[in-house]
Design a protein around this motif. Structure first.
Motif, PDB file in Angstrom:
ATOM      1  N   ASP A 190     -49.819  14.069  19.377  1.00 50.11           N
ATOM      2  CA  ASP A 190     -49.886  15.724  19.075  1.00 50.11           C
ATOM      3  C   ASP A 190     -48.730  16.363  19.719  1.00 50.11           C
ATOM      4  O   ASP A 190     -48.064  17.087  19.157  1.00 50.11           O
ATOM      5  CB  ASP A 190     -51.070  16.345  19.490  1.00 50.11           C
ATOM      6  N   MET A 191     -48.381  16.014  21.050  1.00 49.82           N
ATOM      7  CA  MET A 191     -47.365  16.584  21.670  1.00 49.82           C
ATOM      8  C   MET A 191     -45.939  16.268  21.122  1.00 49.82           C
ATOM      9  O   MET A 191     -45.029  17.136  20.976  1.00 49.82           O
ATOM     10  CB  MET A 191     -47.180  16.201  23.171  1.00 49.82           C
ATOM     11  N   LYS A 192     -46.000  14.983  20.636  1.00 50.82           N
ATOM     12  CA  LYS A 192     -44.575  14.647  19.994  1.00 50.82           C
ATOM     13  C   LYS A 192     -44.511  15.399  18.766  1.00 50.82           C
ATOM     14  O   LYS A 192     -43.289  15.914  18.465  1.00 50.82           O
ATOM     15  CB  LYS A 192     -44.705  13.108  19.937  1.00 50.82           C
ATOM     16  N   THR A 193     -45.305  15.416  17.979  1.00 49.92           N
ATOM     17  CA  THR A 193     -45.351  15.948  16.801  1.00 49.92           C
ATOM     18  C   THR A 193     -44.943  17.466  16.810  1.00 49.92           C
ATOM     19  O   THR A 193     -44.144  17.896  16.261  1.00 49.92           O
ATOM     20  CB  THR A 193     -46.764  16.057  15.970  1.00 49.92           C
ATOM     21  N   GLU A 194     -45.534  18.196  18.016  1.00 47.21           N
ATOM     22  CA  GLU A 194     -45.175  19.522  18.206  1.00 47.21           C
ATOM     23  C   GLU A 194     -43.823  19.834  18.565  1.00 47.21           C
ATOM     24  O   GLU A 194     -42.974  20.544  18.151  1.00 47.21           O
ATOM     25  CB  GLU A 194     -46.247  20.148  19.186  1.00 47.21           C
ATOM     26  N   PHE A 195     -43.322  18.600  19.417  1.00 47.24           N
ATOM     27  CA  PHE A 195     -41.914  18.751  19.865  1.00 47.24           C
ATOM     28  C   PHE A 195     -40.955  18.571  18.707  1.00 47.24           C
ATOM     29  O   PHE A 195     -40.041  19.578  18.609  1.00 47.24           O
ATOM     30  CB  PHE A 195     -41.765  17.792  21.033  1.00 47.24           C
ATOM     31  N   SER A 224     -41.441  19.349  15.581  1.00 51.22           N
ATOM     32  CA  SER A 224     -41.370  20.580  14.514  1.00 51.22           C
ATOM     33  C   SER A 224     -40.668  21.803  15.672  1.00 51.22           C
ATOM     34  O   SER A 224     -39.761  22.320  14.977  1.00 51.22           O
ATOM     35  CB  SER A 224     -42.789  21.034  14.807  1.00 51.22           C
ATOM     36  N   ILE A 225     -40.953  22.011  16.982  1.00 50.95           N
ATOM     37  CA  ILE A 225     -40.169  23.077  17.532  1.00 50.95           C
ATOM     38  C   ILE A 225     -38.760  22.851  17.566  1.00 50.95           C
ATOM     39  O   ILE A 225     -37.846  23.678  17.055  1.00 50.95           O
ATOM     40  CB  ILE A 225     -40.826  23.256  18.898  1.00 50.95           C
ATOM     41  N   ALA A 226     -38.392  21.448  18.084  1.00 53.11           N
ATOM     42  CA  ALA A 226     -36.876  21.143  18.081  1.00 53.11           C
ATOM     43  C   ALA A 226     -36.363  21.320  16.791  1.00 53.11           C
ATOM     44  O   ALA A 226     -35.100  22.010  16.709  1.00 53.11           O
ATOM     45  CB  ALA A 226     -36.856  19.984  18.690  1.00 53.11           C
ATOM     46  N   SER A 227     -37.009  20.801  15.649  1.00 55.31           N
ATOM     47  CA  SER A 227     -36.202  20.897  14.460  1.00 55.31           C
ATOM     48  C   SER A 227     -36.059  22.427  13.891  1.00 55.31           C
ATOM     49  O   SER A 227     -35.139  22.744  13.331  1.00 55.31           O
ATOM     50  CB  SER A 227     -36.767  20.155  13.516  1.00 55.31           C
ATOM     51  N   HIS A 228     -37.195  23.061  14.403  1.00 52.52           N
ATOM     52  CA  HIS A 228     -37.002  24.691  13.817  1.00 52.52           C
ATOM     53  C   HIS A 228     -35.998  25.412  14.372  1.00 52.52           C
ATOM     54  O   HIS A 228     -35.039  26.144  13.886  1.00 52.52           O
ATOM     55  CB  HIS A 228     -38.367  25.348  14.211  1.00 52.52           C
ATOM     56  N   GLU A 229     -35.844  25.083  15.731  1.00 50.25           N
ATOM     57  CA  GLU A 229     -34.584  25.864  16.714  1.00 50.25           C
ATOM     58  C   GLU A 229     -33.269  25.347  16.195  1.00 50.25           C
ATOM     59  O   GLU A 229     -32.494  26.048  16.355  1.00 50.25           O
ATOM     60  CB  GLU A 229     -35.170  25.290  18.199  1.00 50.25           C
ATOM     61  N   GLU A 232     -34.112  18.723   8.036  1.00 49.59           N
ATOM     62  CA  GLU A 232     -35.069  18.865   7.057  1.00 49.59           C
ATOM     63  C   GLU A 232     -36.062  17.496   7.239  1.00 49.59           C
ATOM     64  O   GLU A 232     -37.382  17.675   6.993  1.00 49.59           O
ATOM     65  CB  GLU A 232     -34.501  18.873   5.661  1.00 49.59           C
ATOM     66  N   GLN A 233     -35.527  16.385   7.478  1.00 48.07           N
ATOM     67  CA  GLN A 233     -36.507  15.309   7.347  1.00 48.07           C
ATOM     68  C   GLN A 233     -37.348  15.505   8.623  1.00 48.07           C
ATOM     69  O   GLN A 233     -38.616  15.174   8.455  1.00 48.07           O
ATOM     70  CB  GLN A 233     -35.659  13.907   7.554  1.00 48.07           C
ATOM     71  N   LEU A 234     -36.785  15.761   9.858  1.00 47.05           N
ATOM     72  CA  LEU A 234     -37.739  15.971  10.859  1.00 47.05           C
ATOM     73  C   LEU A 234     -38.852  17.067  10.561  1.00 47.05           C
ATOM     74  O   LEU A 234     -40.001  16.843  11.223  1.00 47.05           O
ATOM     75  CB  LEU A 234     -36.874  16.447  12.142  1.00 47.05           C
ATOM     76  N   LEU A 235     -38.342  18.100  10.077  1.00 46.69           N
ATOM     77  CA  LEU A 235     -39.117  19.102   9.959  1.00 46.69           C
ATOM     78  C   LEU A 235     -40.494  18.456   8.795  1.00 46.69           C
ATOM     79  O   LEU A 235     -41.614  18.937   8.998  1.00 46.69           O
ATOM     80  CB  LEU A 235     -38.676  20.282   9.038  1.00 46.69           C
ATOM     81  N   ASP A 236     -40.095  17.710   7.950  1.00 47.15           N
ATOM     82  CA  ASP A 236     -41.004  17.109   6.927  1.00 47.15           C
ATOM     83  C   ASP A 236     -42.038  16.255   7.727  1.00 47.15           C
ATOM     84  O   ASP A 236     -43.146  16.042   7.327  1.00 47.15           O
ATOM     85  CB  ASP A 236     -40.242  16.334   6.074  1.00 47.15           C
ATOM     86  N   ILE A 237     -41.615  15.240   8.538  1.00 47.03           N
ATOM     87  CA  ILE A 237     -42.308  14.689   9.561  1.00 47.03           C
ATOM     88  C   ILE A 237     -43.241  15.205  10.105  1.00 47.03           C
ATOM     89  O   ILE A 237     -44.358  14.957  10.142  1.00 47.03           O
ATOM     90  CB  ILE A 237     -41.253  13.778  10.437  1.00 47.03           C
ATOM     91  N   SER A 238     -43.182  16.082  10.791  1.00 52.95           N
ATOM     92  CA  SER A 238     -43.735  17.098  11.614  1.00 52.95           C
ATOM     93  C   SER A 238     -44.860  17.665  10.715  1.00 52.95           C
ATOM     94  O   SER A 238     -45.884  17.808  10.723  1.00 52.95           O
ATOM     95  CB  SER A 238     -43.339  17.996  12.255  1.00 52.95           C
TER      96      SER A 238
END
Ligand code: ADP
Length: 399
Positions: free
Chosen positions: A174-179, A181-186, A232-238
């Motif tokens: 969960d931490m990795k997914t959240e990371f 998600s946050i990193a790709s948004h930023e 975009e791919q990272l965002l999709d993965i999360s």
């Protein structure tokens, strides 16, 4: 305090076992026979009350060192305390047998503690106390019931360990997914601004810059686009991991849709010849147009990336007997071996032979699989090393 033995209190047979073990501990500590019997009986009586009135008892036997004197302590805890009282017959009897007796109860449960001093003649030392832990902790059962109980508690311990490992790995996941998600948004926000400025530069540079400068700006723009696709791919993965991928399903005529998508990709990949082969079908499919376009983008992008410039990429589509439609994308590229063919849809998987030579993060096919499965379809491939690959996906039809 050093714990030396533990018994879960579940039924009558546990009372016998508790008594036997307390006698063994008393003998080891060189208690007189009277003291051994009194302490063991007191513990067994309290255990009986706990077994009768609750179903969550646990006896923990430990050695305490208080002001350089050793004490033997039996603490029986319980969670479900509806009927248990200090005035119960067994409790009153136990109280008379031991010098120290404490009863504690709160809303959720409680404990009873029985304590007795250990004679100096026992010659206890910290080392001997820890040896007692090993001796009585690894106590060997003498009846089938005791053996079963030991086995059961070993299994429970293993299960607890496994549950804990599972909790830990879920937490890390969960931490990795959240990371991600946050990193790709930023990363996405500043990159969008950079891309907008590059595009303005491209327009103004047509009149104001030298051909060399225009070439540089084009390169920056191309790399910026690649970076945007990765983000975009990272965002999709999360989104996939968090189960937050949205789908806007609508009926779509397959033939026209594929022609349109392929036309766009012909412009994007002038390096390859993209041809369409079809049954000339006019079937309708329920799909999220943008997400299926994303699948095409990945499969066509891979077909172009992993094959020589100038080769042909064939897009096929046909209706199956069961009414579903199958789309295929065939290239004449590097292909892959059986192991890679099995693993390509896994998250972050990349075949050994592409790692050094081609860019990518191994996310595209994992996302494609999720999108196709969300459409209740399936995706698979056939591939031969150095000959080429065909990726297929099947989608159910609606008419
Ligand atoms: P990426 O291309 O970014 O590595 P993908 O998830 O799209 O990630 O693909 C995973 C892996 O599958 C690739 O690294 C490559 O090893 C293999 N692969 C995918 N498509 C092809 C293809 N058309 N030909 C050969 N290998 C491919």
């Amino acid at each position: 305090m050093t714990e030396i033995a533990k018994v879960t209190l579940e039924n009558e047979m546990d009372i016998v076992m508790v008594h036997k073990r307390m006698i063994a501990i008393g003998e080891y500590l060189r208690f007189t026979i009277t003291t051994q019997t009194a302490f063991s009986t007191a513990i067994a009586e309290v255990s009986r009350e706990v077994i009768d009135k609750t179903n969550t008892g646990l006896l923990v036997v430990s050695i305490k060192l208080i002001a350089s004197k050793y004490f033997l302590c039996g603490r029986i805890t319980f969670l479900d305390d509806a009927e248990l009282k200090e005035s119960d017959e067994g409790m009153s009897y136990a109280k008379r047998l031991v010098p120290q007796f404490e009863f504690h109860k709160d809303g959720q449960g409680g404990w009873i503690e029985l304590q007795i001093g250990i004679p100096r003649s026992s010659n206890l030392s910290p080392l001997r106390v820890s040896q007692m832990g090993e001796l009585f902790g690894a106590w060997s059962p003498s009846t089938p019931y005791e053996a079963l109980k030991v086995k059961n508690s070993q299994l429970n311990a293993i299960k607890e360990e496994q549950d804990e490992e599972l909790r830990q790995s879920k937490y890390l996941h969960d931490m990795k997914t959240e990371f991600i998600s946050i990193a790709s948004h930023e990363l996405k926000t500043p990159l969008t601004t950079i891309k907008a400025y590059i595009e303005m530069l491209m327009i103004t540079s047509q009149q104001e810059s030298s051909p060399k400068m225009i070439g540089f700006i084009k390169k920056i723009n191309e790399q910026g686009t690649k970076l945007q696709q990765l983000i975009e791919q990272l965002l999709d993965i999360s989104k996939v991991e968090a189960g937050r991928m949205d789908y806007q399903m609508e009926p779509v005529k397959l033939g026209g849709y594929v022609e349109g998508v392929v036309d766009t990709f012909r412009m994007l990949y002038p390096s390859h010849t993209i041809v369409i082969e079809s049954d000339d079908i006019d079937t309708t499919i329920m799909m999220d147009k943008l997400r299926i376009e994303q699948v095409f983008a990945n499969l066509l992008g891979n077909a172009a990336k992993y094959s020589e410039t100038g080769t042909v990429i064939t897009v096929g589509y046909s209706i199956q007997k069961d009414g579903s439609s199958t789309v295929s994308i065939t290239d004449q590229g590097i292909g892959m071996n059986a192991e890679a063919s099995e693993r390509v849809f896994g998250k972050f998987y990349r075949a050994d032979k592409v790692i050094k030579k081609y860019g990518g993060m191994g996310m595209g096919l994992y996302i494609c699989k999720n999108i196709i499965e969300a459409h209740r379809g399936e995706i698979w491939l056939e591939s031969q090393e150095d000959k080429g690959s065909t990726f297929y996906f099947r989608l159910p039809n609606v008419g």
